[in-house]
Motif scaffolding. Structure first.
Motif, short mmCIF file in Angstrom:
data_model
loop_
_atom_site.label_atom_id
_atom_site.label_comp_id
_atom_site.label_asym_id
_atom_site.label_seq_id
_atom_site.Cartn_x
_atom_site.Cartn_y
_atom_site.Cartn_z
N HIS A 118 5.48 -19.61 3.75
CA HIS A 118 4.83 -18.53 4.57
C HIS A 118 4.58 -19.24 5.99
CE1 HIS A 118 2.47 -15.32 5.87
NE2 HIS A 118 1.55 -16.31 6.62
N VAL A 119 5.03 -18.40 6.83
CA VAL A 119 4.93 -18.76 8.34
C VAL A 119 4.32 -17.63 9.10
CG1 VAL A 119 5.98 -19.71 10.54
CG2 VAL A 119 6.70 -20.53 8.25
N HIS A 120 3.37 -17.92 9.92
CA HIS A 120 2.56 -16.99 10.64
C HIS A 120 2.41 -17.33 12.16
CE1 HIS A 120 -0.87 -19.10 9.05
NE2 HIS A 120 -1.25 -18.95 10.26
N ASP A 121 2.11 -16.38 13.00
CA ASP A 121 1.98 -16.79 14.36
C ASP A 121 0.70 -16.98 14.72
OD1 ASP A 121 1.22 -14.22 14.48
OD2 ASP A 121 2.72 -13.52 15.95
N GLU A 122 0.30 -17.29 16.15
CA GLU A 122 -1.16 -17.50 16.51
C GLU A 122 -2.05 -16.05 16.20
OE1 GLU A 122 0.96 -15.66 19.87
OE2 GLU A 122 1.39 -17.23 18.45
N ARG A 123 -1.34 -15.19 16.08
CA ARG A 123 -1.99 -13.85 15.64
C ARG A 123 -2.13 -13.41 14.10
NH1 ARG A 123 -0.25 -9.64 20.37
NH2 ARG A 123 -0.40 -11.24 22.03
N SER A 124 -1.68 -14.53 13.21
CA SER A 124 -1.75 -14.16 11.98
C SER A 124 -0.63 -13.11 11.39
CB SER A 124 -2.96 -14.00 11.08
OG SER A 124 -4.03 -14.98 11.44
N ARG A 125 0.28 -12.87 12.43
CA ARG A 125 1.40 -12.05 12.18
C ARG A 125 2.34 -12.63 11.30
NH1 ARG A 125 2.32 -9.05 17.49
NH2 ARG A 125 2.34 -11.05 18.16
N PRO A 126 2.77 -12.24 9.92
CA PRO A 126 3.88 -12.96 9.31
C PRO A 126 5.41 -12.85 9.87
CG PRO A 126 3.50 -10.82 8.41
CD PRO A 126 2.55 -10.90 9.20
N LEU A 127 5.80 -14.10 10.23
CA LEU A 127 7.11 -14.05 10.56
C LEU A 127 8.20 -14.63 9.59
CD1 LEU A 127 6.30 -16.58 13.81
CD2 LEU A 127 6.55 -14.12 13.66
N VAL A 128 7.63 -15.51 8.71
CA VAL A 128 8.51 -15.64 7.21
C VAL A 128 7.75 -15.30 6.10
CG1 VAL A 128 9.80 -17.16 6.31
CG2 VAL A 128 9.98 -17.21 8.62
N ILE A 129 8.09 -14.78 5.17
CA ILE A 129 7.18 -14.48 3.61
C ILE A 129 7.85 -15.16 2.80
CG2 ILE A 129 6.78 -12.67 2.05
CD1 ILE A 129 5.46 -12.11 4.68
N ASP A 130 6.86 -15.96 2.07
CA ASP A 130 7.27 -16.89 1.09
C ASP A 130 8.00 -16.24 -0.16
OD1 ASP A 130 6.86 -18.67 -1.49
OD2 ASP A 130 5.72 -19.82 -0.04
N TRP A 131 8.91 -16.85 -0.39
CA TRP A 131 9.91 -16.17 -1.45
C TRP A 131 9.23 -15.90 -2.73
CZ3 TRP A 131 10.95 -18.51 -6.31
CH2 TRP A 131 10.61 -19.85 -6.37
N ARG A 132 7.97 -16.41 -2.94
CA ARG A 132 7.44 -16.24 -4.27
C ARG A 132 6.31 -15.12 -4.20
NH1 ARG A 132 5.62 -22.56 -4.15
NH2 ARG A 132 5.33 -21.85 -1.86
N ALA A 133 6.26 -14.48 -3.22
CA ALA A 133 5.30 -13.55 -2.80
C ALA A 133 5.87 -12.48 -3.42
CB ALA A 133 5.17 -13.30 -1.39
N PRO A 134 5.06 -11.38 -4.19
CA PRO A 134 5.56 -10.25 -4.76
C PRO A 134 6.39 -9.17 -3.80
CG PRO A 134 3.30 -10.28 -4.99
CD PRO A 134 3.39 -11.22 -4.07
N VAL A 135 6.32 -9.13 -2.73
CA VAL A 135 7.23 -8.38 -1.80
C VAL A 135 8.58 -8.96 -1.69
CG1 VAL A 135 6.78 -9.41 0.48
CG2 VAL A 135 7.32 -6.75 0.17
N SER A 136 8.73 -10.29 -1.82
CA SER A 136 10.00 -10.87 -1.79
C SER A 136 10.88 -10.79 -3.02
CB SER A 136 9.92 -12.43 -1.59
OG SER A 136 9.15 -12.74 -0.27
N ARG A 137 10.35 -10.37 -4.04
CA ARG A 137 11.09 -10.05 -5.42
C ARG A 137 12.41 -9.16 -5.27
NH1 ARG A 137 8.57 -9.39 -11.22
NH2 ARG A 137 10.19 -9.23 -12.50
N ALA A 138 12.06 -8.17 -4.27
CA ALA A 138 13.38 -7.45 -3.90
C ALA A 138 14.53 -8.18 -3.45
CB ALA A 138 12.84 -6.05 -2.74
N PHE A 139 14.36 -9.11 -2.91
CA PHE A 139 15.53 -9.86 -2.21
C PHE A 139 16.28 -10.52 -3.36
CE2 PHE A 139 17.53 -14.02 -0.86
CZ PHE A 139 18.22 -13.55 0.30
#
Length: 692
Positions: A118-139
């Motif tokens: 997971h990578v986020h910017d200074e405002r905590s907005r996600p730039l990259v989602i960890d491949w293990r996160a539930p939403v990444s399962r669709a990939f």
């Protein structure tokens, strides 16, 4: 650049959706739309890398001084160091490898990038989602038939750390997805050095295994090239992400067949941000014992029947008391009758482990003395009881009835004393098997004894009978088919929760005690309810090579389905009879050195020195049991090849590999399936019948 700012750039690309199947794009002259898309994606990559650096710098700036005491400061500093290590950016590794354009319906952005962490910017907005996160399962799982809320999946191609291409897979409107070129190229990409993670190429059936629940045991029967080892490592990473707090307390352990294998897989978990995972071998757990031993004796020692033999051998040392206890304090004498001592010993024997039982006996005797004191009107407290339990009369009685023992003492007596062995063995071992266990020249003491690897598992069994073995949160065991029943019992004790990942291939069993079924393995581990999953579709080994090796399956594992490969690999196999191996090996090595990728020259163990001498004109190294060195051209003993992969493999004299050990055909099957790009077989002797 945050993800939502990238969306307009991509929306302007007329080729990013609407095409059936795949559309692979890389920038070229005159291809303005593709170049614009790539430039936008590269900007997002640059912004994401900058954000990761900022996250790491922030972690480095934190101080452990806020903790109150020195111990707390040390604990906090260790956690901060782990956090900094987990946020390391590997410049040659893509930070993200996929993108999902989603239909929405939740609080996440409509466009998400899937990457190693997971990578986020200074405002905590996600730039990259960890491949293990539930939403990444669709990939990994989404298809046109079940898009899982995704309109388009984009895969990225990289050269080194530079984003060079993209490929779109529309998931709406039905249809069938074509084979991904980027996915195929990533799987086939030559490599040297340690194993890479497969996070960008995980297949749906592999993903199901990776995301299995923590509480159960998953057993994976994986044919060569199916990625079973990588699946096990990624499952460990997934569980650490999903159950971080629980597993941080109890720990995760990876158990491999040898140190060379551990060196090969060592970079996978750190690349995924997981730096606190123990990786070891069975010998690393049970002890680095290496005394030579008759294989027949080792087979008996590895048999599960040794468990009751060891239990009886240990508990035989507890004898029936013949005297009572006399405790003197000043002018007062307190007696515990012999029949009372016998009752205490009988009540404790077999109901607890040996060590706690011995301690409980001392406390029970002390309690009886306190009862006598109270009967005389005294008022003793717990401190008095502890003092009595440590007193000389109590210690002498306990030592006589329930002596203090080490596993080495019990095993030394068992292998030195025929009568003692016979009494412990009862009907579990035959007279011939007992004879195999007895030492021809017994060591004078357990301290001077030379122990074998098989003895290590027996000592571990005894150690657990004496004191309970601590348990882990999750255990990953690779090449489990090669472990003896006693070794499996030792590993099972370290994971009493049953949360384990068991990996292997019955066709690659090369030890005299290799398992015939996974039910057998799971039973010895104590995980009888484990689910067995079979992976037969290979991605790494070319079909031509895999089919050639699979000719041996009717002999080594007749009950297994033949593996299949997605890669045709035309021209990947060369089988050549040569008049002089020493002259032909350098020539074959030079041929593959002209190509890209790693090279393994796999030879019979007895021929390692001769083969290395024949390659003296070429820069090479010899792989040893403890090797951690990386080198492009390696001479590999056949016994160390299991679990390793090389882009190009040269196998020397298959008949000698077969003749070197009882399960030589299984060893040859392992050796022939180590190639990712090409396999060259050189032989002067006749090949095994099924390979002719």
């Amino acid at each position: 650049m945050p993800a939502h700012q990238l969306a307009p750039d991509i929306a302007d690309d007329p080729g990013h959706s609407g095409h059936p199947g795949h559309s692979t794009r890389s920038a070229g002259p005159g291809d303005g739309d593709t170049a614009a898309v790539l430039e936008a994606e590269r900007r997002h990559l640059a912004v994401s890398r900058a954000a990761l650096r900022a996250m790491r710098e922030h972690a480095q700036s934190l101080s452990s001084d806020a903790a109150g005491d020195w111990v707390s400061q040390q604990i906090l500093q260790a956690l901060l160091d782990q956090r900094v290590a987990a946020l390391a950016d590997h410049s040659g590794t893509p930070l993200f490898f996929g993108r999902l354009d989603r239909t929405g319906g939740d609080d996440l952005p409509g466009i998400i990038y899937v990457g190693r962490r997971h990578v986020h910017d200074e405002r905590s907005r996600p730039l990259v989602i960890d491949w293990r996160a539930p939403v990444s399962r669709a990939f990994y799982q989404a298809t046109p038939a079940d898009p899982m809320g995704v309109e388009l999946r984009r895969r990225f191609g990289y050269h080194g750390g530079d984003l060079t291409a993209y490929e779109d897979e529309p998931l709406t409107g039905g249809g069938v997805l074509a084979q991904s070129r980027i996915l195929t190229e990533e799987i086939e990409r030559p490599r040297s050095g340690p194993m890479r993670d497969i996070v960008a190429t995980i297949q749906p059936d592999q993903d199901e295994i990776v995301r299995s629940e923590l509480g159960g045991t998953v057993c994976v029967q994986g044919a060569p090239g199916t990625g079973k080892t990588a699946v096990g490592l990624h499952r460990a990473a997934y569980l650490l992400f999903t159950h971080r707090e629980k597993l941080a307390r109890s720990g995760v352990m990876i158990v491999g067949p040898n140190r060379a294998f551990l060196a090969y897989i060592s970079s996978v978990l750190p690349a995924l941000g997981e730096v606190k995972v123990d990786q070891t071998t069975v010998a690393g757990i049970l002890g680095e014992y290496a005394a030579p031993e008759d294989p027949a004796a080792g087979t008996v020692k590895g048999d599960a029947r040794m468990a009751p033999v060891l239990r009886r051998a240990l508990w035989t040392h507890v004898v029936k008391p013949t005297e009572g206890l006399l405790f003197t304090k000043g002018v007062n004498r307190y007696r515990v009758a012999d029949h009372e001592v016998r009752e205490i010993v009988a009540s404790l024997r077999g109901t607890t482990r040996y060590g706690p039982g011995r301690a409980a006996l001392a406390q029970r005797l002390a309690h009886m003395v306190l009862v006598r004191m109270e009967q005389r009107g005294e008022s003793p407290d717990d401190r008095v009881q502890d003092a009595v339990a440590r007193s000389k009369p109590v210690k002498q009685l306990v030592d006589a009835v329930w002596p203090k023992l080490t596993p080495q003492q019990v095993l030394h007596r068992l292998f030195s004393d025929p009568a003692f062995l016979a009494a412990a063995a009862k009907d579990d071992l035959t007279a011939d098997e007992q004879a195999l266990l007895l030492w021809a020249k017994p060591a004078k003491s357990h301290r001077s004894a030379k122990w074998s690897a098989a003895d290590g598992a027996l000592m571990d069994e005894l150690a657990d009978l004496i004191e309970r073995t601590p348990s882990l949160g999750h255990l990953v065991v690779d090449e489990a088919q090669d472990l003896s029943a006693m070794q499996l019992r030792a590993l099972g004790r370290r994971c009493r929760t049953g949360s384990a990942t068991v990996l292997g291939d019955l066709a690659q069993g090369t030890t005299p005690w290799s398992a015939c079924s996974w039910t057998e393995v799971l039973t010895h581990l104590g995980f009888e309810n484990g689910a067995v999953t079979e992976l037969t579709l290979g991605f790494r080994v070319p079909r031509e090579v895999l089919d050639y090796a699979a000719r041996l399956l009717p002999d080594v594992a007749p009950g297994l389905a033949a593996p299949r490969s997605l890669r045709p690999g035309a021209g990947s196999l060369t089988v050549r009879r040569v008049p002089d191996l020493a002259a032909s090996l350098p020539e074959a090595a030079r041929e593959v050195l002209a190509r890209e990728g790693s090279i393994g020259v796999i030879v019979p163990d007895a021929s390692v020195a001769a083969v290395s001498a024949s390659l003296a004109g070429l820069d090479h190294r010899v792989l040893g049991p403890d090797s951690v060195e990386e080198h492009r051209l390696l001479v590999v003993p056949a016994s160390l090849a299991k679990g390793l992969e090389y882009d190009h493999v040269i196998v020397a004299e298959p008949a000698d590999i077969v003749d070197a050990e009882p399960r030589g055909l299984a060893r040859l099957y392992v050796v022939l399936t180590r190639a990712v790009t090409s396999l060259t077989v050189l032989h002067t002797r006749d090949l095994p019948p099924r390979l002719r």
